[in-house]
Design an enzyme around this catalytic site. Sequence first.
Site, mmCIF file in Angstrom:
data_model
loop_
_atom_site.group_PDB
_atom_site.id
_atom_site.type_symbol
_atom_site.label_atom_id
_atom_site.label_comp_id
_atom_site.label_asym_id
_atom_site.label_seq_id
_atom_site.Cartn_x
_atom_site.Cartn_y
_atom_site.Cartn_z
ATOM 1 N N LYS A 111 0.826 -1.208 0.000
ATOM 2 C CA LYS A 111 0.000 0.000 0.000
ATOM 3 C C LYS A 111 0.860 1.258 0.000
ATOM 4 C CE LYS A 111 -4.087 -2.071 2.067
ATOM 5 N NZ LYS A 111 -4.932 -2.187 3.254
ATOM 6 N N LYS A 206 -5.618 -11.146 -5.967
ATOM 7 C CA LYS A 206 -6.793 -11.438 -5.142
ATOM 8 C C LYS A 206 -7.917 -10.435 -5.420
ATOM 9 C CE LYS A 206 -5.883 -8.790 -1.107
ATOM 10 N NZ LYS A 206 -5.457 -8.490 0.192
ATOM 11 N N LYS A 209 -11.239 -4.805 -2.605
ATOM 12 C CA LYS A 209 -12.110 -3.629 -2.624
ATOM 13 C C LYS A 209 -11.457 -2.472 -3.352
ATOM 14 C CE LYS A 209 -13.799 -4.494 2.052
ATOM 15 N NZ LYS A 209 -13.223 -4.197 3.357
HETATM 16 P P1 TYM Z 1 -10.526 -6.429 5.172
HETATM 17 O O1 TYM Z 1 -11.592 -5.444 5.460
HETATM 18 O O2 TYM Z 1 -9.533 -6.109 4.109
HETATM 19 O O3 TYM Z 1 -11.153 -7.819 4.820
HETATM 20 C C1 TYM Z 1 -12.128 -8.437 5.654
HETATM 21 C C2 TYM Z 1 -11.952 -9.936 5.644
HETATM 22 O O4 TYM Z 1 -12.067 -10.444 4.310
HETATM 23 C C3 TYM Z 1 -10.926 -11.244 4.007
HETATM 24 N N1 TYM Z 1 -10.619 -11.101 2.566
HETATM 25 C C4 TYM Z 1 -10.543 -12.124 1.717
HETATM 26 N N2 TYM Z 1 -10.706 -13.452 1.883
HETATM 27 C C5 TYM Z 1 -10.587 -14.231 0.792
HETATM 28 N N3 TYM Z 1 -10.322 -13.744 -0.454
HETATM 29 C C6 TYM Z 1 -10.157 -12.423 -0.671
HETATM 30 N N4 TYM Z 1 -9.914 -11.974 -1.895
HETATM 31 C C7 TYM Z 1 -10.262 -11.543 0.449
HETATM 32 N N5 TYM Z 1 -10.167 -10.195 0.589
HETATM 33 C C8 TYM Z 1 -10.391 -9.943 1.892
HETATM 34 C C9 TYM Z 1 -9.819 -10.703 4.893
HETATM 35 O O5 TYM Z 1 -8.798 -11.655 5.078
HETATM 36 C C10 TYM Z 1 -10.573 -10.375 6.160
HETATM 37 O O6 TYM Z 1 -10.741 -11.537 6.949
HETATM 38 N N6 TYM Z 1 -7.241 -5.777 8.910
HETATM 39 C C11 TYM Z 1 -8.473 -6.420 8.540
HETATM 40 C C12 TYM Z 1 -9.641 -6.044 9.416
HETATM 41 C C13 TYM Z 1 -9.395 -6.198 10.866
HETATM 42 C C14 TYM Z 1 -9.500 -7.394 11.629
HETATM 43 C C15 TYM Z 1 -9.229 -7.002 12.968
HETATM 44 C C16 TYM Z 1 -9.801 -8.703 11.311
HETATM 45 C C17 TYM Z 1 -9.074 -5.193 11.735
HETATM 46 N N7 TYM Z 1 -8.981 -5.684 12.997
HETATM 47 C C18 TYM Z 1 -9.234 -7.947 13.994
HETATM 48 C C19 TYM Z 1 -9.807 -9.628 12.343
HETATM 49 C C20 TYM Z 1 -9.528 -9.258 13.668
HETATM 50 C C21 TYM Z 1 -8.846 -6.004 7.109
HETATM 51 O O7 TYM Z 1 -8.436 -4.981 6.622
HETATM 52 O O8 TYM Z 1 -9.747 -6.812 6.506
#
Ligand code: TYM
Length: 343
Positions: A111, A206, A209
């Site tokens: 990023k 992957k 968003k």
């Molecule tokens: P975020 O918002 O990017 O994504 C949310 C969840 O979706 C999963 N994910 C995917 N899984 C499979 N294939 C994909 N292409 C894909 N894109 C996203 C992510 O692995 C995630 O589980 N940092 C985290 C949010 C967060 C969090 C936490 C999660 C903040 N604090 C504490 C668990 C516990 C994030 O940005 O996820």
Amino acid sequence: RKRIVSGVQPTGAIHLGNYLGAIKNWINLQDLYDTLFFIVDLHAITLPYDTQELSKATRNTAAIYLACGVDTSKASVFVQSHVRAHVELMWLLSSATPIGWLNRMIQFKEKSRKAGDENVGVALLTYPVLMASDILLYQSDFVPVGEDQKQHLELTRELAERINYLYGGRKWKKLGGRGGAIFKVPEPLIPPAGARVMSLSDGLSKMSKSAPSDQSRINLLDPKDVIANKIKRCKSDSFPGLEFDNPERPECNNLLSIYQLISSKTKEEVVRECQDMNWGTFKTLLTDSLVDHLHPIQARYEEIISDSAYLDGVLEEGAVKAAAIADATLNNVYQAMGFLRRR
Ligand code: TYM
């Protein structure tokens, strides 16, 4: 009961990767564990964002959790910024986080490379410390996430062990170094299938968003004709038949995996059903099963999002429950770190 926490950022539309990698799995876990699911709005400001959209996106994300089947009689649903302890603990944790650990994070490297040093806020670097705080505050046992969060979970574990070592004192050392006196050391729960859903335009990157083209992802709230159009135009190949696991056919593997998960079939069943299909037939089949699966979620979403009193109530109740657990942990940490406490 063992405890589970997880969350999604309220940035952009929630897509099939978020659903299959994370949210869908939460639903099965809420019967077995004590579960807390949050909307990580504080994480959403680590890259430039629209202040007009943040609160709306936060509500929408909460409504999606509920529409996907998060059941508030079992799970707490709340907004990260509503529980102050997240930011407070983050500061305490950051004092014990080596910068080197953060510089090594793949997501940070990717990023920040895109944005350029002068445009990157410090919060993008310290993002994983906030995530560790989200998890450690609740003494979580497991964290269900997609593959891309694995490195952040490893950092969380190391940080928990480091704090336990530095401030856990004799009590922790007697326990032999595991499951310390201050923090429980959590484990990631990464699903065997669906942990890495790939882009519709390129089977090697992957689904995300932030990808500029909306054609590269299926959003949970995409209407039927949009889904049909995206699947029709998505990348395929010119090999005969369809197969999993051929490294030369990443798109084929990805679309079959999506079909398998959405239709709740086994891999063998999908192989039998699809191996001799052509792309046209398969794309129709995939579109229909996506539409069938997502339609009830979308209908529930519409109901929930139009009932703001209900949604506010859910988030309020969730925040109250979460804060009780989080404040207890935070208080412990302040004490262990030697702060003068207010009487
Ligand atoms: P975020 O918002 O990017 O994504 C949310 C969840 O979706 C999963 N994910 C995917 N899984 C499979 N294939 C994909 N292409 C894909 N894109 C996203 C992510 O692995 C995630 O589980 N940092 C985290 C949010 C967060 C969090 C936490 C999660 C903040 N604090 C504490 C668990 C516990 C994030 O940005 O996820």
